[in-house]
Write an enzyme that holds these catalytic residues in place. Sequence first.
Site, PDB file in Angstrom:
ATOM      1  N   GLY A  94       1.321  -1.122   0.349  1.00  0.00           N
ATOM      2  CA  GLY A  94      -0.228  -0.106  -0.090  1.00  0.00           C
ATOM      3  C   GLY A  94       0.707   1.257   0.015  1.00  0.00           C
ATOM      4  N   GLY A  96       2.642   3.289   1.463  1.00  0.00           N
ATOM      5  CA  GLY A  96       3.218   4.075   2.521  1.00  0.00           C
ATOM      6  C   GLY A  96       3.828   5.427   2.618  1.00  0.00           C
ATOM      7  N   ARG A  97       4.359   5.925   2.224  1.00  0.00           N
ATOM      8  CA  ARG A  97       4.229   7.521   2.013  1.00  0.00           C
ATOM      9  C   ARG A  97       4.069   8.513   0.911  1.00  0.00           C
ATOM     10  NH1 ARG A  97      10.600   7.320  -0.679  1.00  0.00           N
ATOM     11  NH2 ARG A  97      10.386   5.595  -1.980  1.00  0.00           N
ATOM     12  N   GLY A 130       7.367   7.548   6.327  1.00  0.00           N
ATOM     13  CA  GLY A 130       6.480   8.400   5.026  1.00  0.00           C
ATOM     14  C   GLY A 130       6.792   9.115   3.891  1.00  0.00           C
ATOM     15  N   ARG A 180       3.684  13.665  -7.781  1.00  0.00           N
ATOM     16  CA  ARG A 180       3.255  12.894  -9.185  1.00  0.00           C
ATOM     17  C   ARG A 180       2.049  12.862  -9.570  1.00  0.00           C
ATOM     18  NH1 ARG A 180       5.977   6.841  -8.139  1.00  0.00           N
ATOM     19  NH2 ARG A 180       3.736   6.441  -7.128  1.00  0.00           N
ATOM     20  N   ASP A 256       4.220  -4.683  -7.082  1.00  0.00           N
ATOM     21  CA  ASP A 256       3.545  -3.928  -6.496  1.00  0.00           C
ATOM     22  C   ASP A 256       4.377  -2.281  -7.806  1.00  0.00           C
ATOM     23  OD1 ASP A 256       6.203  -4.196  -5.424  1.00  0.00           O
ATOM     24  OD2 ASP A 256       5.570  -2.615  -4.133  1.00  0.00           O
TER      25      ASP A 256
HETATM   26  P1  AMP Z   1       9.405   1.196  -3.076  1.00  0.00           P
HETATM   27  O1  AMP Z   1      10.255   0.438  -2.965  1.00  0.00           O
HETATM   28  O2  AMP Z   1       8.996   2.597  -3.321  1.00  0.00           O
HETATM   29  O3  AMP Z   1       8.469   0.452  -4.224  1.00  0.00           O
HETATM   30  O4  AMP Z   1       7.834   0.944  -1.896  1.00  0.00           O
HETATM   31  C1  AMP Z   1       7.725   0.032  -1.679  1.00  0.00           C
HETATM   32  C2  AMP Z   1       6.691  -0.570  -0.491  1.00  0.00           C
HETATM   33  O5  AMP Z   1       7.202   0.367   0.897  1.00  0.00           O
HETATM   34  C3  AMP Z   1       5.138   0.520  -0.415  1.00  0.00           C
HETATM   35  O6  AMP Z   1       5.230   0.206   0.317  1.00  0.00           O
HETATM   36  C4  AMP Z   1       6.032   2.197  -0.513  1.00  0.00           C
HETATM   37  O7  AMP Z   1       5.003   2.654   0.320  1.00  0.00           O
HETATM   38  C5  AMP Z   1       6.552   1.590   1.247  1.00  0.00           C
HETATM   39  N1  AMP Z   1       7.708   2.782   1.293  1.00  0.00           N
HETATM   40  C6  AMP Z   1       8.990   2.753   0.592  1.00  0.00           C
HETATM   41  N2  AMP Z   1       9.320   4.040   0.894  1.00  0.00           N
HETATM   42  C7  AMP Z   1       8.395   4.376   2.468  1.00  0.00           C
HETATM   43  C8  AMP Z   1       8.772   4.875   3.377  1.00  0.00           C
HETATM   44  N3  AMP Z   1       9.905   5.982   3.969  1.00  0.00           N
HETATM   45  N4  AMP Z   1       7.745   5.412   4.476  1.00  0.00           N
HETATM   46  C9  AMP Z   1       6.357   4.707   4.653  1.00  0.00           C
HETATM   47  N5  AMP Z   1       6.489   3.310   3.535  1.00  0.00           N
HETATM   48  C10 AMP Z   1       7.376   3.318   2.297  1.00  0.00           C
HETATM   49 MG    MG Z   2       6.743   0.985  -4.837  1.00  0.00          MG
END
Ligand code: AMP
Ligand code: MG
Length: 497
Positions: A94, A96-97, A130, A180, A256
């Site tokens: 989901g 997360g940020r 986040g 974005r 994802d």
């Molecule tokens: P990503 O690798 O950026 O595609 O992120 C993978 C997952 O980790 C997704 O659910 C993001 O929302 C979550 N995520 C990445 N960085 C953060 C962060 N700094 N805080 C909270 N969730 C994160």
């Molecule tokens: Mg991602």
Amino acid sequence: MTVDSAARVAIPFDNTYVQLPERFYARLAPTPVIAPRLVKLNVSLARELGMDPADLTSPEGVAILAGNRVPEGAEPLAQAYAGHQFGNFSPQLGDGRAILLGEVIDKAGVRRDVQLKGSGPTPFSRRGDGRAALGPVLREYIISEAFAALGIPATRSLAAVVTGEPVARETMLPGAVLTRIAGSHIRVGTFQYFAARQDDDALRELVDYVIARHYPQAAQAENKYVALLDAVIAAQARLVAQWMLVGFIHGVMNTDNVSIAGETIDFGPCAFMDHFDPMKIFSSIDQRGRYAFGNQPRIAAWNLARFTETLLTLVAPDKEQAVAIGQAALDRYKPQFDAAYQAGLRAKLGLSTAEEGDVELATDLLAAMAQGGADFTLTFRRLGASAGDPSRDAELRALFMEPSGLDAWLPRWRERLAREAVSNAERKAAMDKVNPGFIPRNHLVEEALSTAEAGDTSAFEMLLSVLARPFDEQPGKERYAQPPRPEEIVHQTFCGT
Ligand code: AMP
Ligand code: MG
């Protein structure tokens, strides 16, 4: 009547995702930040989206772009999704940020998501804070805008603001929020989220939503689930072929991070290759090379298989029959990828017709490039000059540390070109339209980010302006076309999350 001056920014929201059932998302507002300051606004994109750039640069606009103020018409939410990360399934990831503010219809009539990334924790944050750091935000900005200019589908960047708050990564870094813009943020992982919960009602609603938004022609099909599979598979095949034709390595092709709309998304530790290496890896977190350059076409197929699985219960009532239908759809991926990739290679070589040996001719050049340590982008670019004028071969040859492969290849290529009824000038013009001279090279990106982190965005701005015209000759900007000197080579990229 007095107009509230604090509510003058008009963003023409027209939200539909929020009308899906509540289990598709969590509603919440972004978390305000201490001292927002606009670093960059994408003026032309703002106009394309029906927003007034002057509005967005006003204090009220910057407050919106920082998440300090929820604009009129926004219905902020964090989307639920799941995903396979490096092959392992997480039933709940989901946003997360990130927070989806809502959707707007752009000037071309296309519905686009407006999302803040780095806007504070959500119920999906798990252990994350986040937030996002300025470097990765500007990196996504540069790469996304480079993609737009290259004509490759990708999410866009509307704005970057610094938050005035530090974020803790390996070191303390300046925090930032990226706005974005995407065709949508629906992912293969969005389907997986509901499939993992055996929530067929949600899947059906998601399918209808995606078809209406992205693939309306699928609604007319005899079996709309199969039609959606076909459409998503076709879009992914075309997209990954385009990556392979510009030397792009996504770096985190987790399910994802696969957009159902067929846009490049979540390219955190991505990179464009300098010298050609078919198994190049940049990402620091990809230790086994799962997402190496040359693996991307079959990883895309793997991801599409995971997508197909989510729809099997809907495709046909009988399980065996559903699997057969799903497999048949998946089998259509490779021919489509090959067709797009091979047509692209032909164009890169300056061929306007198709002959039997063309693919071999192209792959032999790639092999010569790998063996000779030649720069991917410049080899193709200089091929355009050489096509019409063999006296330019020396410049092409200079790209090869070891030119014997090229030397053997050039006569074969010229023999093939001679069988086409195209003038040299026409051929060069056509090649220059598909072989960019300017790509976001890692060392240039790093230079732009490190100076921007120190408060000087001039290199960032200059790089953006060069990358906005990747196919043009840009006198005086030769430095931006050059591969890195040995001491400038970037060996690893980081997603910075
Ligand atoms: P990503 O690798 O950026 O595609 O992120 C993978 C997952 O980790 C997704 O659910 C993001 O929302 C979550 N995520 C990445 N960085 C953060 C962060 N700094 N805080 C909270 N969730 C994160
Ligand atoms: Mg991602």
